[in-house]
Write a protein that holds these residues in place. Structure first.
Motif, PDB file in Angstrom:
ATOM      1  N   ASP A  83       0.831  -1.215   0.000  1.00 26.13           N
ATOM      2  CA  ASP A  83       0.000   0.000   0.000  1.00 26.13           C
ATOM      3  C   ASP A  83       0.861   1.259   0.000  1.00 26.13           C
ATOM      4  OD1 ASP A  83      -2.295  -1.494  -0.041  1.00 26.13           O
ATOM      5  OD2 ASP A  83      -2.602  -1.428   2.141  1.00 26.13           O
ATOM      6  N   ALA A  84       1.955   1.240   0.787  1.00 24.44           N
ATOM      7  CA  ALA A  84       2.848   2.401   0.829  1.00 24.44           C
ATOM      8  C   ALA A  84       3.512   2.636  -0.520  1.00 24.44           C
ATOM      9  CB  ALA A  84       3.903   2.211   1.910  1.00 24.44           C
ATOM     10  N   GLY A  85       3.878   1.555  -1.197  1.00 22.05           N
ATOM     11  CA  GLY A  85       4.493   1.687  -2.514  1.00 22.05           C
ATOM     12  C   GLY A  85       3.537   2.228  -3.554  1.00 22.05           C
ATOM     13  N   LEU A 111       9.897   4.121  -7.795  1.00 22.56           N
ATOM     14  CA  LEU A 111       9.252   4.787  -6.668  1.00 22.56           C
ATOM     15  C   LEU A 111       8.512   3.789  -5.772  1.00 22.56           C
ATOM     16  CD1 LEU A 111       7.942   8.125  -8.222  1.00 22.56           C
ATOM     17  CD2 LEU A 111      10.095   7.661  -7.043  1.00 22.56           C
ATOM     18  N   TYR A 112       7.946   2.760  -6.350  1.00 24.26           N
ATOM     19  CA  TYR A 112       7.303   1.714  -5.563  1.00 24.26           C
ATOM     20  C   TYR A 112       8.307   1.076  -4.601  1.00 24.26           C
ATOM     21  CZ  TYR A 112       5.134  -2.823  -4.514  1.00 24.26           C
ATOM     22  OH  TYR A 112       4.626  -3.941  -3.878  1.00 24.26           O
ATOM     23  N   ASN A 113       9.444   0.694  -5.127  1.00 27.96           N
ATOM     24  CA  ASN A 113      10.454   0.051  -4.282  1.00 27.96           C
ATOM     25  C   ASN A 113      10.982   0.994  -3.211  1.00 27.96           C
ATOM     26  OD1 ASN A 113      11.376  -2.873  -5.159  1.00 27.96           O
ATOM     27  ND2 ASN A 113      10.844  -1.792  -7.046  1.00 27.96           N
ATOM     28  N   LEU A 114      11.172   2.257  -3.583  1.00 25.11           N
ATOM     29  CA  LEU A 114      11.684   3.238  -2.632  1.00 25.11           C
ATOM     30  C   LEU A 114      10.777   3.348  -1.412  1.00 25.11           C
ATOM     31  CD1 LEU A 114      13.593   5.523  -1.772  1.00 25.11           C
ATOM     32  CD2 LEU A 114      12.351   7.039  -3.344  1.00 25.11           C
ATOM     33  N   PHE A 115       9.465   3.331  -1.641  1.00 25.87           N
ATOM     34  CA  PHE A 115       8.535   3.566  -0.533  1.00 25.87           C
ATOM     35  C   PHE A 115       7.923   2.280   0.045  1.00 25.87           C
ATOM     36  CE2 PHE A 115       8.852   7.708  -2.455  1.00 25.87           C
ATOM     37  CZ  PHE A 115       8.827   8.553  -1.360  1.00 25.87           C
ATOM     38  N   ALA A 116       8.023   1.176  -0.669  1.00 22.78           N
ATOM     39  CA  ALA A 116       7.389  -0.059  -0.188  1.00 22.78           C
ATOM     40  C   ALA A 116       8.292  -0.877   0.737  1.00 22.78           C
ATOM     41  CB  ALA A 116       6.953  -0.913  -1.377  1.00 22.78           C
ATOM     42  N   TRP A 117       9.581  -0.894   0.443  1.00 21.09           N
ATOM     43  CA  TRP A 117      10.495  -1.714   1.249  1.00 21.09           C
ATOM     44  C   TRP A 117      10.680  -1.093   2.639  1.00 21.09           C
ATOM     45  CZ3 TRP A 117      11.975  -6.509   0.510  1.00 21.09           C
ATOM     46  CH2 TRP A 117      11.998  -7.039  -0.788  1.00 21.09           C
ATOM     47  N   LYS A 118      10.436  -1.926   3.674  1.00 26.10           N
ATOM     48  CA  LYS A 118      10.549  -1.430   5.051  1.00 26.10           C
ATOM     49  C   LYS A 118      11.267  -2.423   5.960  1.00 26.10           C
ATOM     50  CE  LYS A 118       6.572   1.681   4.862  1.00 26.10           C
ATOM     51  NZ  LYS A 118       5.273   2.076   5.459  1.00 26.10           N
ATOM     52  N   THR A 146      11.688  -1.593  12.719  1.00 26.53           N
ATOM     53  CA  THR A 146      11.378  -0.169  12.892  1.00 26.53           C
ATOM     54  C   THR A 146      10.176   0.308  12.081  1.00 26.53           C
ATOM     55  OG1 THR A 146      12.830   0.521  11.079  1.00 26.53           O
ATOM     56  CG2 THR A 146      13.831   0.283  13.270  1.00 26.53           C
ATOM     57  N   GLY A 147       9.848  -0.414  11.021  1.00 32.12           N
ATOM     58  CA  GLY A 147       8.796   0.031  10.124  1.00 32.12           C
ATOM     59  C   GLY A 147       9.210   1.182   9.233  1.00 32.12           C
ATOM     60  N   LEU A 148      10.488   1.549   9.279  1.00 31.97           N
ATOM     61  CA  LEU A 148      10.998   2.654   8.461  1.00 31.97           C
ATOM     62  C   LEU A 148      11.513   2.137   7.111  1.00 31.97           C
ATOM     63  CD1 LEU A 148      12.936   4.631  11.220  1.00 31.97           C
ATOM     64  CD2 LEU A 148      10.609   5.047  10.366  1.00 31.97           C
ATOM     65  N   ARG A 149      11.760   3.065   6.208  1.00 33.72           N
ATOM     66  CA  ARG A 149      12.207   2.700   4.868  1.00 33.72           C
ATOM     67  C   ARG A 149      13.522   1.941   4.885  1.00 33.72           C
ATOM     68  NH1 ARG A 149       9.809   7.399   2.855  1.00 33.72           N
ATOM     69  NH2 ARG A 149      11.541   8.674   3.558  1.00 33.72           N
TER      70      ARG A 149
END
Length: 593
Positions: free
Chosen positions: A54-56, A89-96, A100-103
Motif C-alpha cells: 500500500d505504501a508503494g 518509486l514503488y520500491n523506494l517507498f514499499a520496502w521497510k 522499525t517500520g521505516l524505509r
C-alpha cells in the motif's frame, strides 16, 4: 516472502516480470537491477525486511490524483508515471525494516538519458514527501552545481501548484509557493533549491536530497552537506538523478562504478541503495535506433523517435555534435571533447588559396597572441565568392631560439615549417605578383622571429602590411596583453575591433566555420600547420548549446584556428549578443555538462 496476487498484478511487478521475460527491451544493468529485486524478495524475511504494498502504491497514485502535466500536448491532463518510474518509486517507498517500520532504501542512483522525465518526476516526488511521508517539518532540497540549475526542478514543482492547468487539489490540501520556497501547511514542510553557489548552505535539515544532474558536480560538497544535515531524520532519502557526462574522473562516474559493481555482485551488497542504470550495453552499435530504448525508457511513451532521429542526423552531419548526442541521448560516458572537423572533411577544402579573392570580395582579419608555449597567429578570411567559397590565409609566428625545443616537445616539424614557403599553398594572378612578391618569395608557413619570445615588431609589420594589401575591413583582437600592439597597428591606419573572449561571442562563428568546412566552402590550401592544429582541436559545449574551440591535448596548439574563427566573426558581423534571462530559468531546459 511470498508476493500476493495484488502485488504481482500491479504495474511495478508487471514491469519487473516483463523485463525478466524479455518483453521490455532494456540494457544489461536494468536486467541486473530486476534480478536484484527478485533476490531481495526471496531473502526478505531472512534479511529482516518486508514490502508494504500500500505504501508503494500510494506515491504512484498520488501523481495522477493530484498532479497535472503543465507543458505541451499533455498540459492539463493527469500525470501518470511510466512503468519504469513506478517500479523505482514503488520500491523506494514499499520496502521497510521489520523492526522499525521505516524505509529500507535511503539512496537511489537513477541514470537515464535526456528528456526521460527526470525533472517532472523529482518535482512530484518532492511534493509527495512533504505531504504524505509522516515527517513533520520535512525539508526537501534540489542540490545542483548552480542554484539556478537547481531551480529547474523546483520551478516545475511550483508549476504543478500554480499553473493555470494545475490540479486545484494541491492548493486545497495546503500547498503554497513563495519566491524561493514551496510550503505544505499540514506538516510545516518546505522545498528549496540549493546550489554550490548559494549564499548559505548552513542551517539546513534535509529530509529528501535530490542530487540533480550528478555528472555535472565537480565534487561532493553539495551532496555531503545535504547528507550530513539529514543525520537526525528518521528515514532520509538521497536521490541521485543524472545523465552521463564527459568526465570519467568525476565523482558521479566513480559512484556509478560502485553501483555497477553492486549489481554485478563484485562488491558487497548495499541493502539501502537502489540502482537503475538505463544505458546501452558494451558493444552495442550506437547508430542503431533499435538500441536507443535502452537509454531512453520513455521512447514511444512520450519521447518521440522522430525527434531523436533528428538529433542523430544532426550529429552525423556535424561531427562536433556526436559526443553530445552519445552522452545526452544515449547515456554514454565520453571522456573527450567533441571532435570539431575530421581530417577527411578538412582536406576536401585543400585547393590553393586564391589571393585575388581577398581583394575582389573583401576580407576580415584577426589576431591571436600567444602565451609562453602557444603560437601567435594572424588570420584573414575573404567574403564569399560567387559560389559561396571563402579563402583562408593564416600567418603563424614563434620564437626562433626555442624552435627546436618546441619541435621536440610538440613532436612536429616546426623548423621545417619555418623553411617551407607559403607560395606552395597559394595562387597569385600575374597582375598581383609584384604587389605580393614578399608573400610569394619570403614568407614561410611559420615565421620564426629573433629571440626567445615572439618579436611583436615583426608581427606588427605583418599585421599592418597584409591588412592593407588584402584590404581587410577590420582586424579583430583579444585585448589581453595587446594594448600597445593594437595602438601601433591602428596608428598605422588599420581599423581594429575588440573581440570578447567569451563563449557566447565564439559560438556562432565557430558553428559557421564548421559548416563552411563540412560543405567544402573554406579554401585553405592544405596548410599543414592548420591541419596539425585541427588534430588537437575539440569542442567545449555549454548547457545552452553554445560552443567554442578547446584543446584535446595539451601539446597541441589551436591558436591559428582561433584567429580564423575570430576573422570569420568579422565577416559575419558578430556583435554583442542581447542580454537575456539566464538559460537556467528556462523551464523547458534540461542541464548536463
Amino acid at each position: 516472502m511470498k508476493p500476493t496476487k495484488e502485488m504481482t498484478s500491479s504495474t511495478p511487478w508487471t514491469y519487473a516480470n516483463n523485463v525478466r521475460s524479455g518483453k521490455i527491451a532494456c540494457g544489461n544493468f536494468i536486467k541486473l537491477a530486476i534480478e536484484r529485486f527478485y533476490r531481495w524478495v526471496d531473502n526478505a524475511e531472512a534479511d529482516g525486511y518486508y514490502i508494504d504494498h500500500d505504501a508503494g502504491m500510494r506515491i504512484i497514485e498520488f501523481f495522477p490524483k493530484l498532479i497535472n502535466h503543465t507543458k505541451g500536448s499533455m498540459a492539463g491532463k493527469p500525470f501518470h508515471l511510466a512503468p519504469f518510474q513506478q517500479f523505482t518509486l514503488y520500491n523506494l517507498f514499499a520496502w521497510k525494516n521489520k523492526e522499525t517500520g521505516l524505509r529500507r532504501i535511503k539512496k537511489v542512483y537513477d541514470k537515464r538519458a535526456k528528456k526521460n522525465g527526470k525533472s517532472a518526476e523529482m518535482a512530484g516526488l518532492s511534493l509527495y514527501v512533504m505531504a504524505a511521508d509522516n515527517e513533520y517539518e520535512a525539508e526537501v532540497y534540489v542540490g545542483a552545481t548552480k542554484e539556478d540549475q537547481a531551480k529547474i526542478c523546483h520551478n516545475q514543482a511550483k508549476q504543478f501548484i500554480e499553473s493555470p492547468v494545475a490540479n486545484p487539489l494541491l492548493k486545497a490540501i495546503g500547498f503554497s509557493t513563495r519566491l524561493r520556497e514551496i510550503r505544505f501547511e499540514g506538516t510545516a514542510s518546505k522545498m528549496m533549491p540549493l546550489g554550490g553557489d548559494s549564499k548559505t548552505q548552513d542551517g539546513i535539515n534535509s529530509h529528501v536530497s535530490i542530487i540533480d544532474e550528478y555528472h555535472a558536480h565537480k565534487d561532493d560538497t553539495v551532496k555531503e552537506n545535504l547528507e550530513s544535515s539529514s543525520i537526525q531524520r528518521r528515514q532520509p532519502i538521497t536521490y541521485h538523478i543524472t545523465t552521463a557526462g564527459f568526465n570519467t574522473q568525476s565523482v558521479c562516474y566513480n559512484y556509478e562504478q560502485v553501483c555497477k559493481d553492486v549489481l554485478l555482485g563484485t562488491k558487497e551488497e548495499n541493502d539501502s541503495l537502489w540502482i537503475m542504470i538505463h544505458e546501452l550495453d558494451e558493444g552495442d552499435d550506437w547508430q542503431d535506433p533499435d538500441n536507443w530504448i535502452k537509454a531512453n525508457p520513455l521512447l514511444h511513451n512520450g519521447l518521440s523517435l522522430k525527434r531523436l532521429m533528428e538529433e542523430y542526423n544532426d550529429a552525423i552531419l556535424q561531427p562536433s555534435k556526436q559526443n553530445n548526442f552519445k552522452t545526452k541521448h544515449l547515456n554514454m560516458w565520453v571522456d573527450a571533447p567533441d571532435v570539431f572537423i575530421s581530417d577527411e572533411d578538412w582536406m576536401r577544402n585543400s585547393e590553393k588559396v586564391r589571393i585575388e579573392n581577398f581583394i575582389k570580395y573583401g576580407c576580415e582579419g584577426a589576431i591571436d597572441l600567444s602565451t609562453t608555449t602557444d603560437l601567435t597567429s594572424l588570420g584573414f578570411i575573404s567574403y564569399p565568392d560567387d559560389e559561396g567559397v571563402q579563402d583562408l590565409l593564416v600567418f603563424n609566428f614563434c620564437p626562433k631560439e626555442t624552435i627546436d625545443q618546441r619541435s621536440k616537445a610538440d613532436r612536429v616539424p616546426y623548423r621545417f615549417w619555418s623553411e617551407q614557403k607559403y607560395a606552395d599553398f597559394i595562387t597569385v594572378p600575374k597582375e598581383l605578383e609584384d604587389e605580393f612578391a614578399h608573400l610569394l618569395n619570403d614568407v614561410p608557413l611559420l615565421v620564426a622571429t629573433p629571440g626567445n619570445v615572439v618579436d611583436y615588431n615583426v608581427f606588427e609589420d605583418y599585421a599592418v602590411s597584409y591588412a592593407k594589401q588584402l584590404t581587410a575591413k577590420t582586424v579583430n583582437y583579444d585585448r589581453h596583453n595587446s594594448t600597445q600592439l593594437i595602438t601601433n597597428i591602428e596608428e598605422a591606419g588599420v581599423k581594429c575591433m575588440q573581440f570578447a573572449q567569451t563563449i557566447i561571442y565564439y559560438s556562432y562563428p565557430t558553428k559557421e566555420f564548421e559548416k563552411l568546412a563540412l560543405s567544402g566552402k573554406l579554401r585553405h590550401g592544405g596548410n599543414p600547420v592548420l591541419r596539425w592544429c585541427l588534430s588537437g582541436c575539440g569542442i567545449y559545449r555549454d548547457p545552452n548549446e553554445n560552443i567554442r574551440l578547446s584543446k584535446k591535448h595539451s601539446s597541441k596548439r589551436i591558436d591559428p584556428l582561433i584567429a580564423s574563427v575570430m576573422a570569420l566573426a568579422g565577416v559575419l558581423n558578430v556583435e554583442e549578443p542581447e542580454r537575456k534571462q539566464s538559460v537556467y530559468n528556462d523551464p523547458n531546459k534540461e542541464f548536463y555538462a
